[in-house]
Design a protein around this motif. Sequence first.
Motif, PDB file in Angstrom:
ATOM      1  N   ILE A 123       9.143   6.527   3.693  1.00 28.70           N
ATOM      2  CA  ILE A 123       9.484   5.551   4.728  1.00 28.70           C
ATOM      3  C   ILE A 123       8.776   4.243   4.407  1.00 28.70           C
ATOM      4  CG2 ILE A 123       9.178   4.942   7.167  1.00 28.70           C
ATOM      5  CD1 ILE A 123       9.420   7.905   7.831  1.00 28.70           C
ATOM      6  N   THR A 124       9.515   3.140   4.417  1.00 29.50           N
ATOM      7  CA  THR A 124       8.942   1.823   4.160  1.00 29.50           C
ATOM      8  C   THR A 124       8.670   1.113   5.480  1.00 29.50           C
ATOM      9  OG1 THR A 124      10.127   1.620   2.061  1.00 29.50           O
ATOM     10  CG2 THR A 124       9.293  -0.410   3.036  1.00 29.50           C
ATOM     11  N   VAL A 125       7.407   0.782   5.706  1.00 28.41           N
ATOM     12  CA  VAL A 125       6.982   0.122   6.940  1.00 28.41           C
ATOM     13  C   VAL A 125       6.628  -1.331   6.639  1.00 28.41           C
ATOM     14  CG1 VAL A 125       5.292   0.089   8.817  1.00 28.41           C
ATOM     15  CG2 VAL A 125       6.090   2.277   7.886  1.00 28.41           C
ATOM     16  N   LEU A 126       7.208  -2.238   7.389  1.00 24.17           N
ATOM     17  CA  LEU A 126       6.869  -3.659   7.310  1.00 24.17           C
ATOM     18  C   LEU A 126       5.958  -3.994   8.479  1.00 24.17           C
ATOM     19  CD1 LEU A 126       7.206  -6.544   6.194  1.00 24.17           C
ATOM     20  CD2 LEU A 126       9.279  -6.741   7.600  1.00 24.17           C
TER      21      LEU A 126
ATOM     22  N   HIS B  69       0.849  -1.189   0.000  1.00 23.95           N
ATOM     23  CA  HIS B  69       0.000   0.000   0.000  1.00 23.95           C
ATOM     24  C   HIS B  69       0.888   1.244   0.000  1.00 23.95           C
ATOM     25  CE1 HIS B  69      -3.421  -2.549   1.058  1.00 23.95           C
ATOM     26  NE2 HIS B  69      -2.727  -3.027   2.059  1.00 23.95           N
ATOM     27  N   ASP B  70       0.361   2.330  -0.552  1.00 26.13           N
ATOM     28  CA  ASP B  70       1.006   3.643  -0.504  1.00 26.13           C
ATOM     29  C   ASP B  70       0.109   4.592   0.280  1.00 26.13           C
ATOM     30  OD1 ASP B  70       2.813   2.531  -2.366  1.00 26.13           O
ATOM     31  OD2 ASP B  70       3.188   4.529  -3.184  1.00 26.13           O
ATOM     32  N   LEU B  71       0.711   5.368   1.161  1.00 28.33           N
ATOM     33  CA  LEU B  71      -0.040   6.341   1.949  1.00 28.33           C
ATOM     34  C   LEU B  71       0.691   7.677   1.956  1.00 28.33           C
ATOM     35  CD1 LEU B  71      -1.107   4.324   5.145  1.00 28.33           C
ATOM     36  CD2 LEU B  71      -2.592   5.187   3.337  1.00 28.33           C
TER      37      LEU B  71
ATOM     38  N   LEU C 262       5.135   4.997   3.103  1.00 20.81           N
ATOM     39  CA  LEU C 262       4.620   6.277   3.581  1.00 20.81           C
ATOM     40  C   LEU C 262       5.309   7.387   2.801  1.00 20.81           C
ATOM     41  CD1 LEU C 262       4.572   5.655   7.449  1.00 20.81           C
ATOM     42  CD2 LEU C 262       2.952   4.905   5.695  1.00 20.81           C
ATOM     43  N   ARG C 263       4.506   8.195   2.131  1.00 16.40           N
ATOM     44  CA  ARG C 263       5.049   9.269   1.296  1.00 16.40           C
ATOM     45  C   ARG C 263       4.613  10.631   1.823  1.00 16.40           C
ATOM     46  NH1 ARG C 263       7.050   6.532  -2.970  1.00 16.40           N
ATOM     47  NH2 ARG C 263       6.023   4.591  -3.604  1.00 16.40           N
ATOM     48  N   ALA C 264       5.252  11.668   1.326  1.00 13.16           N
ATOM     49  CA  ALA C 264       4.947  13.023   1.744  1.00 13.16           C
ATOM     50  C   ALA C 264       3.592  13.466   1.202  1.00 13.16           C
ATOM     51  CB  ALA C 264       6.027  13.983   1.272  1.00 13.16           C
TER      52      ALA C 264
ATOM     53  N   GLU D 187       5.071  19.760  13.273  1.00 13.95           N
ATOM     54  CA  GLU D 187       4.639  19.398  11.924  1.00 13.95           C
ATOM     55  C   GLU D 187       5.424  18.237  11.344  1.00 13.95           C
ATOM     56  OE1 GLU D 187       4.741  22.837   9.484  1.00 13.95           O
ATOM     57  OE2 GLU D 187       3.073  23.845  10.507  1.00 13.95           O
ATOM     58  N   ALA D 188       6.575  17.937  11.931  1.00 12.07           N
ATOM     59  CA  ALA D 188       7.401  16.826  11.455  1.00 12.07           C
ATOM     60  C   ALA D 188       7.182  15.568  12.291  1.00 12.07           C
ATOM     61  CB  ALA D 188       8.874  17.214  11.479  1.00 12.07           C
ATOM     62  N   THR D 189       6.044  15.469  12.975  1.00 11.31           N
ATOM     63  CA  THR D 189       5.736  14.309  13.803  1.00 11.31           C
ATOM     64  C   THR D 189       4.653  13.473  13.138  1.00 11.31           C
ATOM     65  OG1 THR D 189       6.257  15.532  15.835  1.00 11.31           O
ATOM     66  CG2 THR D 189       4.968  13.521  16.071  1.00 11.31           C
ATOM     67  N   LEU D 190       4.873  12.167  13.082  1.00 11.75           N
ATOM     68  CA  LEU D 190       3.874  11.216  12.609  1.00 11.75           C
ATOM     69  C   LEU D 190       3.409  10.402  13.808  1.00 11.75           C
ATOM     70  CD1 LEU D 190       2.528   9.895  10.009  1.00 11.75           C
ATOM     71  CD2 LEU D 190       4.282   8.116  10.275  1.00 11.75           C
ATOM     72  N   ALA D 191       2.106  10.364  14.057  1.00 13.04           N
ATOM     73  CA  ALA D 191       1.544   9.616  15.184  1.00 13.04           C
ATOM     74  C   ALA D 191       0.970   8.297  14.680  1.00 13.04           C
ATOM     75  CB  ALA D 191       0.455  10.430  15.880  1.00 13.04           C
ATOM     76  N   VAL D 192       1.426   7.198  15.275  1.00 16.11           N
ATOM     77  CA  VAL D 192       1.072   5.855  14.825  1.00 16.11           C
ATOM     78  C   VAL D 192       0.397   5.096  15.968  1.00 16.11           C
ATOM     79  CG1 VAL D 192       1.978   3.656  13.983  1.00 16.11           C
ATOM     80  CG2 VAL D 192       2.978   5.803  13.169  1.00 16.11           C
ATOM     81  N   GLY D 193      -0.833   4.638  15.747  1.00 15.16           N
ATOM     82  CA  GLY D 193      -1.536   3.826  16.732  1.00 15.16           C
ATOM     83  C   GLY D 193      -1.378   2.348  16.414  1.00 15.16           C
ATOM     84  N   VAL D 194      -1.090   1.543  17.439  1.00 17.76           N
ATOM     85  CA  VAL D 194      -0.800   0.115  17.238  1.00 17.76           C
ATOM     86  C   VAL D 194      -1.627  -0.723  18.206  1.00 17.76           C
ATOM     87  CG1 VAL D 194       1.003  -1.652  17.145  1.00 17.76           C
ATOM     88  CG2 VAL D 194       1.564   0.718  16.552  1.00 17.76           C
TER      89      VAL D 194
END
Length: 310
Positions: A51-54, A39-41, A305-307, A208-215
């Motif tokens: 960023i490539t997330v596995l 997937h691309d986001l 994950l893309r800009a 603004e340079a923070t990505l929040a990830v819920g797991v």
Amino acid sequence: MGSVATTLKTIATAGALGAGGAAVWGIGIERYLFTVREHDLAVLPPGSASITVLHLSDAHMAPWQRRKQRWIAELAEDVQPDLVINTGDNLGHERGLDGIRVAFAPLRSVPGFFVHGSNDEYAPSGRNPIRYFTGPSRHAKSAPKLDTDAMDDFFSADLGWADLDNAAATVRLDGIRIDGFGVNDAHRDWDDLGALPAALEALGARDEATLAVGVTHAPYRRVLDSFVDLGADVIFGGHTHGGQVRVPFSSRALVANCDIPLDQARGLSSWGPDAVPLNVSAGLGHSIYAPVRFGCRPEASVLTLRARTR
């Protein structure tokens, strides 16, 4: 009468052959057809490097599952991820950690987040599969305790991954701050959503340079709703096995073993009024007591994950 009896016999024979063929496929073939779902986001700040997330989930590893161990191990080279997200149920046997060590060792030094599923703490038990159609499964009254501490030590000390069980942590990649937060297995009511605001506050204010990830392991609605309220930019879950047995080519699972909508029990969708991206992995394995996959291949997810453009 004779022709009717012959017709019924033919139908019965065809049905038996079809069921037998499906069983052979699901048990003997498809559960070994490991696949990568990509997937691309566009969720990163403008101008950011990709960023490539596995995303790995539900390995349910037993020590003899060498084919699965080799396939997972090869992902490190094939995917070359920047970040690993592990949504739990890694162990499927009291010696499952032996196989997990082999499978995950090549991911050493790749930053990661992980949470627990119940099969990271207790060994699996046999279940009546029909009961999954009546709602989320009940818990076994007794099951052998697994060596969760040894698994956590391997993930944290050896691989360098951060434990997000009712907690939060930060990693930095190419100038991007990634705040991960998560919960322990909501299917067992081990989630403590009330602990997350303080855990996130301790990480410091986002910019603004923070990505929040819920797991989360189990993507229950209460967890997903809370993650959205806490500002998640993207959410990862597992647990459902994508239904494990599906009508081929259907976009909807037959069961999910939680309260997520059945059409969101596998793959990328969105959650909440702001359409936060939600990736639910169909997982890499199955219980040793239900060794089958049909219409639902075992999988790992790779998300690029893309800009954002703005």
